[in-house]
Write a protein that holds these residues in place. Structure first.
Motif, short mmCIF file in Angstrom:
data_model
loop_
_atom_site.label_atom_id
_atom_site.label_comp_id
_atom_site.label_asym_id
_atom_site.label_seq_id
_atom_site.Cartn_x
_atom_site.Cartn_y
_atom_site.Cartn_z
N ILE A 27 0.84 -1.20 0.00
CA ILE A 27 0.00 0.00 0.00
C ILE A 27 0.88 1.25 0.00
CG2 ILE A 27 -1.70 1.31 1.35
CD1 ILE A 27 -2.68 -1.40 2.46
N VAL A 28 0.52 2.20 -0.84
CA VAL A 28 1.19 3.51 -0.85
C VAL A 28 0.11 4.56 -0.65
CG1 VAL A 28 2.65 5.11 -2.14
CG2 VAL A 28 2.99 2.64 -2.42
N ASN A 29 0.00 5.09 0.56
CA ASN A 29 -0.98 6.14 0.83
C ASN A 29 -0.48 7.46 0.27
OD1 ASN A 29 -2.73 4.43 2.33
ND2 ASN A 29 -1.42 4.64 4.12
N THR A 30 -1.38 8.22 -0.34
CA THR A 30 -0.99 9.50 -0.93
C THR A 30 -1.98 10.58 -0.53
OG1 THR A 30 -0.04 8.31 -2.81
CG2 THR A 30 -0.43 10.67 -3.11
N GLY A 31 -1.50 11.53 0.28
CA GLY A 31 -2.31 12.69 0.64
C GLY A 31 -3.23 12.44 1.82
N PRO A 32 -3.82 13.51 2.34
CA PRO A 32 -4.60 13.45 3.59
C PRO A 32 -5.79 12.49 3.53
CG PRO A 32 -4.23 15.74 2.89
CD PRO A 32 -3.69 14.87 1.81
N ASP A 33 -6.54 12.47 2.46
CA ASP A 33 -7.72 11.60 2.42
C ASP A 33 -7.33 10.13 2.43
OD1 ASP A 33 -9.39 13.74 2.44
OD2 ASP A 33 -10.15 13.49 0.39
N ALA A 34 -6.13 9.80 2.00
CA ALA A 34 -5.65 8.41 2.04
C ALA A 34 -5.02 8.08 3.38
CB ALA A 34 -4.65 8.18 0.91
N GLY A 35 -4.88 9.08 4.26
CA GLY A 35 -4.29 8.85 5.57
C GLY A 35 -2.78 8.91 5.59
N GLN A 36 -2.17 9.54 4.58
CA GLN A 36 -0.71 9.67 4.62
C GLN A 36 -0.34 10.62 5.76
OE1 GLN A 36 1.20 11.23 1.07
NE2 GLN A 36 3.25 10.72 1.84
N VAL A 37 0.49 10.13 6.66
CA VAL A 37 0.92 10.97 7.79
C VAL A 37 2.41 11.26 7.75
CG1 VAL A 37 -1.01 10.36 9.30
CG2 VAL A 37 1.09 8.99 9.36
N VAL A 38 3.17 10.43 7.06
CA VAL A 38 4.61 10.70 6.90
C VAL A 38 4.83 11.06 5.43
CG1 VAL A 38 6.95 9.79 7.04
CG2 VAL A 38 5.27 9.16 8.79
N PHE A 39 5.31 12.29 5.22
CA PHE A 39 5.41 12.78 3.84
C PHE A 39 6.81 12.53 3.27
CE2 PHE A 39 1.45 14.33 5.24
CZ PHE A 39 0.66 14.27 4.10
N HIS A 40 7.15 11.26 3.31
CA HIS A 40 8.31 10.68 2.61
C HIS A 40 7.75 9.38 2.03
CE1 HIS A 40 12.86 9.54 2.68
NE2 HIS A 40 12.21 8.62 1.96
N LEU A 41 7.64 9.32 0.74
CA LEU A 41 6.98 8.20 0.06
C LEU A 41 7.46 6.86 0.64
CD1 LEU A 41 6.46 8.00 -3.76
CD2 LEU A 41 7.11 5.98 -2.47
N HIS A 42 6.51 5.96 0.88
CA HIS A 42 6.84 4.65 1.44
C HIS A 42 5.78 3.65 1.03
CE1 HIS A 42 4.48 6.98 4.33
NE2 HIS A 42 3.89 5.83 4.65
N MET A 43 6.20 2.40 0.97
CA MET A 43 5.32 1.29 0.66
C MET A 43 5.12 0.47 1.94
SD MET A 43 6.22 -1.80 -1.96
CE MET A 43 5.78 -1.04 -3.51
N HIS A 44 3.85 0.25 2.32
CA HIS A 44 3.55 -0.65 3.44
C HIS A 44 3.51 -2.08 2.90
CE1 HIS A 44 1.79 2.45 6.31
NE2 HIS A 44 1.77 3.12 5.17
N LEU A 45 4.16 -3.01 3.58
CA LEU A 45 4.00 -4.44 3.30
C LEU A 45 3.27 -5.02 4.51
CD1 LEU A 45 6.70 -6.92 1.98
CD2 LEU A 45 4.98 -7.57 3.66
#
Ligand code: 5GP
Ligand code: ZN
Length: 112
Positions: free
Chosen positions: A85-103
């Motif tokens: 999962i790659v969350n992007t922006g506030p509506d997606a719940g991105q809280v750390v603004f350094h791109l990352h992939m959740h496994l």
């Protein structure tokens, strides 16, 4: 980026349970796991989000999948299944603004 927590983890200025590191990517366990396996795979380059991706990043971002596959094997979720999962922006719940992939894998996968 001095104020970025993931840049600090990448440069060893902040602690993390690091599973993999090379010159392009760092992978470490999420501090608040939502499943038995919850790992963040992070490019060492500070990219704020998918919105800031450029064509020059294509090889680097493809490489995140190669590392994801290897970590999934190591964590024994390759066959049982996992989400990337790659969350992007506030509506997606991105809280750390350094791109990352959740496994995320194992028991209790609650995300969509
Ligand atoms: P996002 O919602 O931005 O996609 O996800 C950020 C993730 O980073 C969250 O799951 C959060 O638990 C994790 N996180 C935030 N700060 C830290 C930290 O300092 N160390 C680690 N290991 N994970 C963190
Ligand atoms: Zn950063």
């Amino acid at each position: 980026m001095p104020s970025c927590i993931f840049c600090k983890i990448i440069s060893d200025e902040a602690p993390a349970d690091i599973l993999y590191r090379d010159e392009r990517v760092t992978a470490f366990r999420d501090i608040h796991p939502i499943a038995s396996t919850h790992i963040l795979i992070v490019p060492n380059k500070h990219i704020v989000s998918v919105n800031e991706v450029t064509p020059e990043d294509e090889t680097l971002l493809g490489y995140l999948f190669t590392i994801a596959k290897e970590i999934a094997k190591q964590e024994n979720v390759a066959e049982s299944g996992y989400k990337l999962i790659v969350n992007t922006g506030p509506d997606a719940g991105q809280v750390v603004f350094h791109l990352h992939m959740h496994l995320i894998g194992g028991r209790r996968i609650r995300t969509r």
